[in-house]
Design an enzyme around this catalytic site. Structure first.
Site, PDB file in Angstrom:
ATOM      1  CB  SER A 279      -2.227  -2.918  -7.212  1.00 17.15           C
ATOM      2  OG  SER A 279      -1.362  -3.639  -8.001  1.00 17.15           O
TER       3      SER A 279
ATOM      4  CG  ASP B 270       2.981   2.025 -10.482  1.00 15.24           C
ATOM      5  OD1 ASP B 270       3.638   0.959 -10.515  1.00 15.24           O
ATOM      6  OD2 ASP B 270       1.773   2.073 -10.187  1.00 15.24           O
TER       7      ASP B 270
ATOM      8  CG  HIS C 189       2.203  -0.395  -7.591  1.00 14.19           C
ATOM      9  ND1 HIS C 189       1.443  -0.085  -8.689  1.00 14.19           N
ATOM     10  CD2 HIS C 189       1.676  -1.540  -7.090  1.00 14.19           C
ATOM     11  CE1 HIS C 189       0.509  -0.993  -8.840  1.00 14.19           C
ATOM     12  NE2 HIS C 189       0.628  -1.894  -7.885  1.00 14.19           N
TER      13      HIS C 189
END
Ligand SMILES: *[C@@H]1O[C@H](CO)[C@@H](O)[C@H](O)[C@H]1NC(C)=O
Ligand SMILES: *[C@@H]1O[C@H](CO)[C@@H](O)[C@H](O)[C@H]1NC(C)=O
Ligand SMILES: *[C@@H]1O[C@H](CO)[C@@H](O)[C@H](O)[C@H]1NC(C)=O
Ligand SMILES: *[C@@H]1O[C@H](CO)[C@@H](O)[C@H](O)[C@H]1NC(C)=O
Ligand SMILES: *[C@@H]1O[C@H](CO)[C@@H](O)[C@H](O)[C@H]1NC(C)=O
Ligand SMILES: *[C@@H]1O[C@H](CO)[C@@H](O)[C@H](O)[C@H]1NC(C)=O
Ligand SMILES: *[C@@H]1O[C@H](CO)[C@@H](O)[C@H](O)[C@H]1NC(C)=O
Ligand SMILES: *[C@@H]1O[C@H](CO)[C@@H](O)[C@H](O)[C@H]1NC(C)=O
Ligand SMILES: [Ca+2]
Length: 574
Positions: free
Chosen positions: A195, A421, A461
């Site tokens: 991320s 995601d 994610h």
């Protein structure tokens, strides 16, 4: 799993350790030198029997306790009024595998100590930095408060720290600390992050091309200047449409999207495995208007036209006054619960913005504490979007990420991205990949010589989702960097889809998993094929061992998922 992981990492021990000189001492570190910065202090203490609650680390309850030397360095960039902390965790000399890995952050945080635990337990010397964003441990960086200076202006220095400066500060400082402790340089240096941490990995490769030999950058939050406001869009939609939608209604839409587009990739297995469908899934939200769903919290609800309108806007993403799309909407098949989270309290539904996204707007863009971002009109939101692009683009934009030098230095960049995601539409990463490919078009370099992306169907994610969870990516990167063995697939951890165990290797982009025949939970039933090649070869990875997903040095889930109890939740993009 964790234990197997730890014992098998012994394979990583260099054979030269016995040749090392005196025993390392966890005291009296000299201040590292760092051009452009002043080191304020260095502190160190030996730590024994260290552990953290497993709900924070995602390590097993019985994971071993850690013994290490904890070194902290405080530094500042003169004139910038920042206080940056770098933390280095050094395993005992005897158990050190000779390698260094820096770890990244999540959301609006440049890093967290907790992310060092798994690399440490796997015998790496490791580091993290707060990038100065905690304002000397006085604030939570996810609040974005660090983005505004006392005079109300943007804190450009801290923005630069997050964008990339703190990465280099950390690697320079950490390598000197490592050298002092072990009396030798690390054999190889790595980056590890997901991320925000993934984006930092790309920034590291682009800006400091010889800092790391290998970069494992998962679900990278590239284009933070778009993700910041973009992840707030669902809240804007609901507030401006005058209706806050309950979670169960969103869940019904997600289920309908998956039901329609799951089979379009060739097999009905509960996931959308074709990355193109994330944008092209022909779902029409109106198709479920009139359906009645049973909601635990609210009782039965009939899906309305207005629900469909809101969902359409969330899926389409924000558009400017000229009807041009500013940013992707929610990827088809991903859960709405991240960016369109709503809670019911005393019969009142409230949107719960993704904290880093709200923090980005408040701290970096609006910078006015009396302004309520929930009251933002669409024109005000578009203005904020514009400001975010103009302000953030020059340091976070895709065109700041030139990998040419990284490639020349022999660096390897490995990424996997979950196709479900819920915070960052995977298409932006694929777009970036194409831009790199295009630059190399007329050269003799094949992009896959140094840059590889794997797509993970049904994975959220950094972790989560119904899809099999990626595993051992760090092992694959180490093998690529040190042994020249480039990964053709990445193994995944078995998971259950519709009650069955799903094992499948991840395909190297742009290949897609193609179902051949047989049990849809068996690796042998799939192969990875490149849709751009007319002449499709035979199975390229469909003959894998069913057990392949469970083997490997590190075992136990996605490496970087460690610490996401804190880090992932706390964000992620930006
Ligand atoms: C490492 O050192 C820093 C600075 O002294 C301290 O704040 C931190 O708690 C230490 N960590 C551990 C695990 O001892
Ligand atoms: C420097 O930063 C500190 C902590 O954020 C703040 O309290 C102080 O006012 C700042 N000083 C100047 C001159 O901006
Ligand atoms: C950070 O805050 C502590 C406690 O207020 C203070 O003693 C210290 O001087 C500050 N700065 C640094 C670099 O540690
Ligand atoms: C939704 O918001 C609630 C309340 O802030 C929070 O506890 C929960 O973790 C959020 N869910 C997700 C998936 O972020
Ligand atoms: C801050 O927001 C408040 C409330 O919306 C507004 O009245 C005020 O003018 C804003 N201040 C600035 C400097 O824009
Ligand atoms: C932001 O708005 C200004 C003024 O309307 C415009 O000139 C500029 O192109 C916009 N920038 C972006 C990135 O849309
Ligand atoms: C590379 O160039 C050829 C023509 O020279 C073109 O057909 C192809 O689409 C280009 N590929 C990329 C990825 O730009
Ligand atoms: C590559 O070469 C082709 C044909 O000579 C040309 O059309 C194209 O623009 C070149 N692409 C790049 C990125 O230089
Ligand atoms: Ca499917």
């Amino acid at each position: 799993m964790g234990l197997r992981l730890l014992t098998t990492t012994l394979a990583f021990l260099p054979t030269t350790l016995s040749g090392l000189a005196s025993a390392a001492s966890c005291t009296n570190f000299a201040a590292p030198t760092l051009p452009g910065a002043e080191v304020l202090w260095v502190k160190s203490n030996p730590v024994a029997d260290f552990s953290l609650p497993s709900d924070q680390t995602r390590l097993p309850e019985d994971a071993p306790k850690a013994d290490f030397c904890n070194v902290s360095v405080a530094l500042t960039h003169p004139g910038d009024n920042d206080t940056v902390f770098v933390t280095v965790w050094l395993p005992h000399e005897k158990s050190w595998n000779g390698r260094y890995t820096a770890t990244g952050g999540g959301g609006l945080a440049a890093g967290y100590d907790i992310n060092m635990l798994q690399p440490l337990l796997s015998s790496f010397a490791t580091s993290s930095t707060d990038g100065g964003l905690t304002l000397n441990h006085t604030i939570n960086p996810q609040s974005g408060i660090w983005g505004t200076k006392h005079d109300g202006a943007v804190n450009e220095a801290l923005l630069l720290n997050l964008a990339h400066r703190s990465i280099h500060d950390m690697s320079v400082v950490s390598k000197q600390i490592i050298k002092q402790f072990y009396k030798t340089d690390p054999t190889y240096s790595y980056w590890l992050g997901c991320s925000q941490g993934g984006r930092q990995g790309y920034a590291a490769a682009a800006h400091y091309p010889d800092d790391f030999n290998g970069v494992l950058a998962m679900a990278p939050a590239l284009s933070s200047e778009y993700i910041g406001p973009g992840d707030f869009w669902p809240v804007i939609v609901m507030e401006n449409e005058g209706e806050i939608v309950p979670t169960c209604v969103f869940e019904a839409f997600q289920a309908a999207i998956v039901e329609l587009c799951d089979p379009l990739d060739g097999v009905t297995d509960g996931m959308i495995s074709d990355y193109d469908l994330l944008l092209t899934c022909p779902f029409d939200p109106k198709s479920i208007v009139g359906d009645t769903i049973d909601c635990e919290e609210t009782g039965a609800i009939t899906i309305s036209q207005h629900h469909a309108t809101i969902v359409s806007k969330i899926l389409e993403g924000p558009h400017n006054d000229y009807g041009e799309r500013l940013w992707y909407g929610l990827a088809h098949g991903a859960t709405f619960s991240g960016v369109a989270n709503t809670t019911l309290d005393n019969d009142i539904l409230t949107p719960q913005p993704f904290p880093p996204s709200a923090g980005w707007l408040r701290g970096m863009i609006i910078r006015n504490t009396s302004y309520n971002i929930f009251d933002m009109t669409i024109p005000e939101y578009l203005d904020a979007f514009n400001t975010s692009i103009e302000q953030g683009g020059p340091i976070f934009g895709l065109d700041t990420l030139d990998l040419t030098s990284f490639h020349s230095f022999g660096g390897k960049l490995l990424t996997w991205v979950g196709l479900a995601d819920e915070y960052i539409h995977p298409s932006n990463l694929l777009k970036y990949y194409h831009s790199v490919e295009e630059k190399l078009n007329n050269t003799t370099t094949n992009i896959n010589d140094f840059y590889r992306i794997f797509t993970a169907p049904g994975v959220g994610h950094c972790h989560g989702g119904v899809g099999p969870q990626p595993l051992n990516a760090m092992t694959a990167l180490v093998d690529w960097v040190e042994n020249g063995i480039a990964p053709e697939t990445l193994p995944v951890q078995s998971n259950t889809v519709n009650g069955k165990v799903a094992l499948r290797d991840l395909c190297l982009y742009p290949k897609k998993p193609v179902y051949n025949e047989g049990d849809d939970n068996s690796q042998r039933s799939f192969s990875c094929k490149d849709p751009r090649k007319e002449e499709q070869g035979k199975d390229e990875s469909g003959d894998g061992d069913e057990e392949s997903g469970a083997k490997g040095l590190f075992g136990g889930g996605s490496w970087c998922a460690v610490g996401f109890g804190l880090v992932c939740l706390g964000f992620l993009s930006v």
